[in-house]
Design a protein around this motif. Structure first.
Motif, PDB file in Angstrom:
ATOM      1  N   ASP A  35       0.820  -1.217   0.000  1.00  0.00           N
ATOM      2  CA  ASP A  35       0.000   0.000   0.000  1.00  0.00           C
ATOM      3  C   ASP A  35       0.853   1.266   0.000  1.00  0.00           C
ATOM      4  OD1 ASP A  35      -2.374  -1.405  -0.050  1.00  0.00           O
ATOM      5  OD2 ASP A  35      -2.535  -1.491   2.137  1.00  0.00           O
ATOM      6  N   MET A  36       2.136   1.144   0.286  1.00  0.00           N
ATOM      7  CA  MET A  36       3.015   2.315   0.267  1.00  0.00           C
ATOM      8  C   MET A  36       3.382   2.742  -1.153  1.00  0.00           C
ATOM      9  SD  MET A  36       5.641   1.703   3.467  1.00  0.00           S
ATOM     10  CE  MET A  36       6.419   0.237   2.815  1.00  0.00           C
ATOM     11  N   LEU A  37       3.025   1.931  -2.145  1.00  0.00           N
ATOM     12  CA  LEU A  37       3.488   2.187  -3.497  1.00  0.00           C
ATOM     13  C   LEU A  37       2.561   3.062  -4.334  1.00  0.00           C
ATOM     14  CD1 LEU A  37       4.865  -1.365  -4.349  1.00  0.00           C
ATOM     15  CD2 LEU A  37       6.137   0.632  -3.529  1.00  0.00           C
ATOM     16  N   ASN A  38       1.270   3.121  -3.974  1.00  0.00           N
ATOM     17  CA  ASN A  38       0.351   3.930  -4.783  1.00  0.00           C
ATOM     18  C   ASN A  38      -0.784   4.471  -3.933  1.00  0.00           C
ATOM     19  OD1 ASN A  38      -1.835   1.997  -4.633  1.00  0.00           O
ATOM     20  ND2 ASN A  38      -0.771   0.774  -6.167  1.00  0.00           N
ATOM     21  N   ASP A  39      -1.704   5.168  -4.594  1.00  0.00           N
ATOM     22  CA  ASP A  39      -2.813   5.806  -3.886  1.00  0.00           C
ATOM     23  C   ASP A  39      -4.015   4.893  -3.725  1.00  0.00           C
ATOM     24  OD1 ASP A  39      -3.617   5.650  -6.496  1.00  0.00           O
ATOM     25  OD2 ASP A  39      -3.965   7.801  -6.760  1.00  0.00           O
ATOM     26  N   GLY A  40      -3.881   3.638  -4.091  1.00  0.00           N
ATOM     27  CA  GLY A  40      -4.961   2.676  -3.906  1.00  0.00           C
ATOM     28  C   GLY A  40      -5.925   2.550  -5.072  1.00  0.00           C
ATOM     29  N   ALA A  41      -5.780   3.371  -6.106  1.00  0.00           N
ATOM     30  CA  ALA A  41      -6.671   3.292  -7.261  1.00  0.00           C
ATOM     31  C   ALA A  41      -6.377   2.041  -8.080  1.00  0.00           C
ATOM     32  CB  ALA A  41      -6.511   4.529  -8.137  1.00  0.00           C
ATOM     33  N   LEU A  42      -7.427   1.363  -8.552  1.00  0.00           N
ATOM     34  CA  LEU A  42      -7.244   0.156  -9.344  1.00  0.00           C
ATOM     35  C   LEU A  42      -6.872   0.484 -10.776  1.00  0.00           C
ATOM     36  CD1 LEU A  42     -10.174  -2.123  -8.115  1.00  0.00           C
ATOM     37  CD2 LEU A  42      -7.762  -2.287  -7.532  1.00  0.00           C
ATOM     38  N   THR A  43      -7.363   1.615 -11.282  1.00  0.00           N
ATOM     39  CA  THR A  43      -7.035   2.032 -12.642  1.00  0.00           C
ATOM     40  C   THR A  43      -6.228   3.321 -12.594  1.00  0.00           C
ATOM     41  OG1 THR A  43      -9.125   3.243 -12.844  1.00  0.00           O
ATOM     42  CG2 THR A  43      -9.100   0.964 -13.591  1.00  0.00           C
ATOM     43  N   GLU A  44      -5.152   3.330 -13.333  1.00  0.00           N
ATOM     44  CA  GLU A  44      -4.255   4.481 -13.418  1.00  0.00           C
ATOM     45  C   GLU A  44      -3.863   5.013 -12.029  1.00  0.00           C
ATOM     46  OE1 GLU A  44      -5.874   7.441 -15.964  1.00  0.00           O
ATOM     47  OE2 GLU A  44      -6.046   6.102 -17.691  1.00  0.00           O
ATOM     48  N   PRO A  45      -3.305   4.160 -11.191  1.00  0.00           N
ATOM     49  CA  PRO A  45      -2.891   4.620  -9.852  1.00  0.00           C
ATOM     50  C   PRO A  45      -1.755   5.630  -9.934  1.00  0.00           C
ATOM     51  CG  PRO A  45      -2.039   2.431 -10.286  1.00  0.00           C
ATOM     52  CD  PRO A  45      -2.965   2.746 -11.414  1.00  0.00           C
ATOM     53  N   LYS A  46      -1.682   6.467  -8.954  1.00  0.00           N
ATOM     54  CA  LYS A  46      -0.583   7.421  -8.858  1.00  0.00           C
ATOM     55  C   LYS A  46       0.530   6.761  -8.054  1.00  0.00           C
ATOM     56  CE  LYS A  46       0.603  12.083  -7.302  1.00  0.00           C
ATOM     57  NZ  LYS A  46       0.104  13.316  -6.623  1.00  0.00           N
ATOM     58  N   TRP A  47       1.683   6.568  -8.677  1.00  0.00           N
ATOM     59  CA  TRP A  47       2.765   5.845  -8.033  1.00  0.00           C
ATOM     60  C   TRP A  47       3.569   6.775  -7.133  1.00  0.00           C
ATOM     61  CZ3 TRP A  47       1.689   1.059  -8.199  1.00  0.00           C
ATOM     62  CH2 TRP A  47       1.044   0.518  -9.314  1.00  0.00           C
ATOM     63  N   SER A  48       3.892   6.281  -5.964  1.00  0.00           N
ATOM     64  CA  SER A  48       4.613   7.059  -4.963  1.00  0.00           C
ATOM     65  C   SER A  48       6.100   7.129  -5.292  1.00  0.00           C
ATOM     66  CB  SER A  48       4.441   6.417  -3.586  1.00  0.00           C
ATOM     67  OG  SER A  48       5.130   5.174  -3.537  1.00  0.00           O
ATOM     68  N   PRO A  49       6.834   8.059  -4.676  1.00  0.00           N
ATOM     69  CA  PRO A  49       8.289   8.088  -4.861  1.00  0.00           C
ATOM     70  C   PRO A  49       8.934   6.751  -4.512  1.00  0.00           C
ATOM     71  CG  PRO A  49       7.558  10.128  -3.853  1.00  0.00           C
ATOM     72  CD  PRO A  49       6.362   9.216  -3.879  1.00  0.00           C
ATOM     73  N   LEU A  50       8.396   6.075  -3.497  1.00  0.00           N
ATOM     74  CA  LEU A  50       8.945   4.776  -3.119  1.00  0.00           C
ATOM     75  C   LEU A  50       8.779   3.766  -4.254  1.00  0.00           C
ATOM     76  CD1 LEU A  50      10.201   2.862  -1.033  1.00  0.00           C
ATOM     77  CD2 LEU A  50       7.884   2.444  -0.144  1.00  0.00           C
ATOM     78  N   ALA A  51       7.647   3.828  -4.967  1.00  0.00           N
ATOM     79  CA  ALA A  51       7.428   2.918  -6.092  1.00  0.00           C
ATOM     80  C   ALA A  51       8.525   3.089  -7.138  1.00  0.00           C
ATOM     81  CB  ALA A  51       6.058   3.177  -6.717  1.00  0.00           C
ATOM     82  N   HIS A  52       8.920   4.319  -7.375  1.00  0.00           N
ATOM     83  CA  HIS A  52       9.995   4.594  -8.328  1.00  0.00           C
ATOM     84  C   HIS A  52      11.352   4.132  -7.777  1.00  0.00           C
ATOM     85  CE1 HIS A  52       7.708   7.015 -11.295  1.00  0.00           C
ATOM     86  NE2 HIS A  52       6.929   7.274 -10.250  1.00  0.00           N
ATOM     87  N   ASP A  53      11.533   4.263  -6.472  1.00  0.00           N
ATOM     88  CA  ASP A  53      12.776   3.795  -5.856  1.00  0.00           C
ATOM     89  C   ASP A  53      12.916   2.277  -5.993  1.00  0.00           C
ATOM     90  OD1 ASP A  53      13.456   6.359  -5.067  1.00  0.00           O
ATOM     91  OD2 ASP A  53      12.632   6.145  -3.044  1.00  0.00           O
ATOM     92  N   VAL A  54      11.806   1.560  -5.792  1.00  0.00           N
ATOM     93  CA  VAL A  54      11.840   0.107  -5.918  1.00  0.00           C
ATOM     94  C   VAL A  54      12.151  -0.290  -7.357  1.00  0.00           C
ATOM     95  CG1 VAL A  54      10.473  -2.018  -5.758  1.00  0.00           C
ATOM     96  CG2 VAL A  54      10.280  -0.266  -3.966  1.00  0.00           C
ATOM     97  N   LEU A  55      11.531   0.386  -8.314  1.00  0.00           N
ATOM     98  CA  LEU A  55      11.812   0.104  -9.722  1.00  0.00           C
ATOM     99  C   LEU A  55      13.295   0.318 -10.028  1.00  0.00           C
ATOM    100  CD1 LEU A  55      11.036  -0.461 -12.670  1.00  0.00           C
ATOM    101  CD2 LEU A  55      10.406   1.965 -12.869  1.00  0.00           C
ATOM    102  N   ALA A  56      13.847   1.410  -9.525  1.00  0.00           N
ATOM    103  CA  ALA A  56      15.270   1.686  -9.760  1.00  0.00           C
ATOM    104  C   ALA A  56      16.135   0.583  -9.162  1.00  0.00           C
ATOM    105  CB  ALA A  56      15.648   3.041  -9.154  1.00  0.00           C
ATOM    106  N   TRP A  57      15.786   0.119  -7.989  1.00  0.00           N
ATOM    107  CA  TRP A  57      16.548  -0.947  -7.317  1.00  0.00           C
ATOM    108  C   TRP A  57      16.523  -2.217  -8.157  1.00  0.00           C
ATOM    109  CZ3 TRP A  57      18.992   1.196  -3.303  1.00  0.00           C
ATOM    110  CH2 TRP A  57      19.761   0.378  -2.459  1.00  0.00           C
ATOM    111  N   VAL A  58      15.342  -2.532  -8.681  1.00  0.00           N
ATOM    112  CA  VAL A  58      15.194  -3.725  -9.518  1.00  0.00           C
ATOM    113  C   VAL A  58      16.077  -3.633 -10.760  1.00  0.00           C
ATOM    114  CG1 VAL A  58      13.569  -4.989 -10.993  1.00  0.00           C
ATOM    115  CG2 VAL A  58      12.876  -4.287  -8.685  1.00  0.00           C
ATOM    116  N   LYS A  59      16.242  -2.427 -11.290  1.00  0.00           N
ATOM    117  CA  LYS A  59      17.024  -2.228 -12.508  1.00  0.00           C
ATOM    118  C   LYS A  59      18.506  -1.994 -12.218  1.00  0.00           C
ATOM    119  CE  LYS A  59      14.901  -0.465 -16.034  1.00  0.00           C
ATOM    120  NZ  LYS A  59      14.199   0.390 -17.024  1.00  0.00           N
ATOM    121  N   GLY A  60      18.901  -2.132 -10.967  1.00  0.00           N
ATOM    122  CA  GLY A  60      20.313  -2.009 -10.621  1.00  0.00           C
ATOM    123  C   GLY A  60      20.785  -0.586 -10.433  1.00  0.00           C
ATOM    124  N   GLU A  61      19.851   0.343 -10.270  1.00  0.00           N
ATOM    125  CA  GLU A  61      20.185   1.741 -10.039  1.00  0.00           C
ATOM    126  C   GLU A  61      20.060   1.999  -8.537  1.00  0.00           C
ATOM    127  OE1 GLU A  61      17.354   3.743 -12.490  1.00  0.00           O
ATOM    128  OE2 GLU A  61      18.059   2.756 -14.331  1.00  0.00           O
TER     129      GLU A  61
END
Length: 269
Positions: free
Chosen positions: A239-265
């Protein structure tokens, strides 16, 4: 005596009708009132199973002794994220929208029902062996072309990711609100002392059941070159990753941080 004769005549007519097949009508009428069970619907897509607008088919990861962990794979790419869910009867479904988003960013996302959850059916020692379950997924990712495998867990899944992820072969770990102590895996403090792969851990200060001070101390003690502790404003797990919307959720800064981690950044905290 005339009433007796009438009764006898009526019985004779009934017998004759039965002999000619007329007696089948009441039987047929009774059968038609018997409710017929509806066919059992087996979902064949993420959308059907999780009731979210995410396209993608389902798959099954097979373990020892015929153990099965249902799941799904989204996207293509050499960077793979294996998502471990939090405690939920729906299994991996809480990860579906985020996995769909990272899959659109050149990441292969692997979703799975851990043993004891969702639609999994595990047997023998495998059912209680979190490390073996995670290793099965990491190995699958390697066999399918993974360059980097990051194990990402929420709550229960976070504790498992930190607890056994590196031993299971992961290249990096993400722990979102994993409790400092969870059954069947080392504590956060014990696991962190042996963690040399990149580690990202996030928890809200008010999420006291997870023991944020112990989690912060665990990250600090980890010998990993790349490590980051994120103190979020609130919420828990995925639940820390978005605003809870099922369609077109707004992704949190943490969501972007996790994506970067996955990509080795690996960004410093």
């Amino acid at each position: 005596m005339r009433w007796r004769a009438g009764v006898v005549a009526a019985l004779a007519v009934a017998v004759l009708l039965g002999a000619c097949g007329g007696g089948e009508e009441p039987v047929a009428a009774t059968a038609s009132r018997t409710p017929k069970p509806l066919p059992i619907s087996t979902p064949t897509s993420i959308q059907q199973r999780c009731f979210v607008p995410v396209e993608g088919g389902l798959t099954t990861f097979t373990g020892p002794e015929g153990s099965t962990m249902p799941g799904a794979v989204l996207g293509e790419g050499a960077d793979v994220a294996v998502f471990l869910h939090q405690t939920s009867a729906a299994g991996f479904c809480g990860w579906a929208t985020y996995a769909d988003w990272v899959a659109s960013k050149d990441v292969k996302a692997v979703l799975v029902d851990l043993c004891g959850w969702g639609r999994s059916a595990c047997k023998g020692g495998f059912a209680a062996d979190a490390e073996a379950q995670v290793r099965l997924l990491v190995d699958w990712a390697r066999e399918h072309g993974a360059r980097r495998v990051t194990v990402v867990g929420a709550s229960m899944g976070g504790a498992i990711a930190l607890g056994v992820g590196q031993r299971a072969g992961a290249d990096a770990l993400v722990d979102l609100s994993g409790p400092a102590v969870w059954q069947g895996v080392p504590t956060a403090g014990e696991a962190a002392k042996e963690t040399t792969v990149p580690l990202l851990l996030a928890v809200a200060p008010g999420d006291r059941g997870m023991d944020p001070p112990a989690l912060r101390a665990a990250v600090k003690a980890a010998p990993a070159k790349h490590k980051r502790f994120v103190s979020t404003r609130g919420s828990h797990g995925w639940d820390m990753l978005n605003d809870g919307a099922l369609t077109e959720p707004k992704w949190s800064p943490l969501a972007h941080d996790v994506l970067a981690w996955v990509k080795g950044e690996y960004r410093a905290g």
